[in-house]
Scaffold this active site. Sequence first.
Site, PDB file in Angstrom:
ATOM      1  N   ASN A  30      14.529 -39.681 -20.337  1.00  0.00           N
ATOM      2  CA  ASN A  30      15.926 -39.507 -20.722  1.00  0.00           C
ATOM      3  C   ASN A  30      15.951 -38.362 -21.730  1.00  0.00           C
ATOM      4  O   ASN A  30      14.920 -37.940 -22.241  1.00  0.00           O
ATOM      5  CB  ASN A  30      16.530 -40.807 -21.261  1.00  0.00           C
ATOM      6  N   VAL A  39      10.141 -45.665 -15.110  1.00  0.00           N
ATOM      7  CA  VAL A  39       8.968 -44.782 -15.205  1.00  0.00           C
ATOM      8  C   VAL A  39       8.765 -44.341 -16.651  1.00  0.00           C
ATOM      9  O   VAL A  39       7.641 -44.332 -17.158  1.00  0.00           O
ATOM     10  CB  VAL A  39       9.144 -43.552 -14.275  1.00  0.00           C
ATOM     11  N   ASP A  40       9.839 -43.962 -17.314  1.00  0.00           N
ATOM     12  CA  ASP A  40       9.777 -43.481 -18.697  1.00  0.00           C
ATOM     13  C   ASP A  40       9.111 -44.523 -19.605  1.00  0.00           C
ATOM     14  O   ASP A  40       8.165 -44.213 -20.343  1.00  0.00           O
ATOM     15  CB  ASP A  40      11.193 -43.163 -19.177  1.00  0.00           C
ATOM     16  N   SER A 130      15.078 -39.691 -10.742  1.00  0.00           N
ATOM     17  CA  SER A 130      16.507 -40.076 -10.730  1.00  0.00           C
ATOM     18  C   SER A 130      16.881 -41.172  -9.738  1.00  0.00           C
ATOM     19  O   SER A 130      18.053 -41.526  -9.650  1.00  0.00           O
ATOM     20  CB  SER A 130      17.425 -38.864 -10.506  1.00  0.00           C
TER      21      SER A 130
END
Length: 183
Positions: A30, A39-40, A130
């Site tokens: 982000n 994933v982040d 995304s």
Amino acid sequence: MEVIINNNTLALVLGDITKQTTEAIVNAANGTLMGGGGVDGAIHRAAGKKLLEACKQVRQNQLNGEHLPTGEAVITKGYELPAKFVIHTVGPVWSGDKKGKDALLANCYKNSLRLAVDHHLTSISFPSISTGVYHFPIDKAAEIAMKTIVAFLQEKSFGKVVMTLFSEKDYETYAAKLRDILA
């Protein structure tokens, strides 16, 4: 699935991006670079606390305290990950006005690949950017990713690009798009 394009390798694999042994993995981050879900969050947890500190430094030094713009990319060390580096890119959120979202998603891949080249890397792993909490349609995202990566590999001598896909359905979608593009 693995294909050779201009002496480069493009591989699609089913798995966990935090386990990839390419020189860099790409974080679908982000804009704050402070970690998050999907994933982040997985990359931040696997890399350890030093990744968060590095991201804070990037925001302060490279971004003047601002958020990383959608489609742009920055690089940090990988810390406790098998990959030496993490390339962070912010994908577009699929909501409201859809105008320009395709180009922004393509820029995530282009700018991540350019950053890898700038740092003399020869292998990189991408997630499906995304398509999780940002809700970009998987069919459209797969087509954009595969077209962008294939075009890059046709023009450059790079090495290896891996698309690390989380589900069998995502893998099949990406494989079908890649077959169509190469047909």
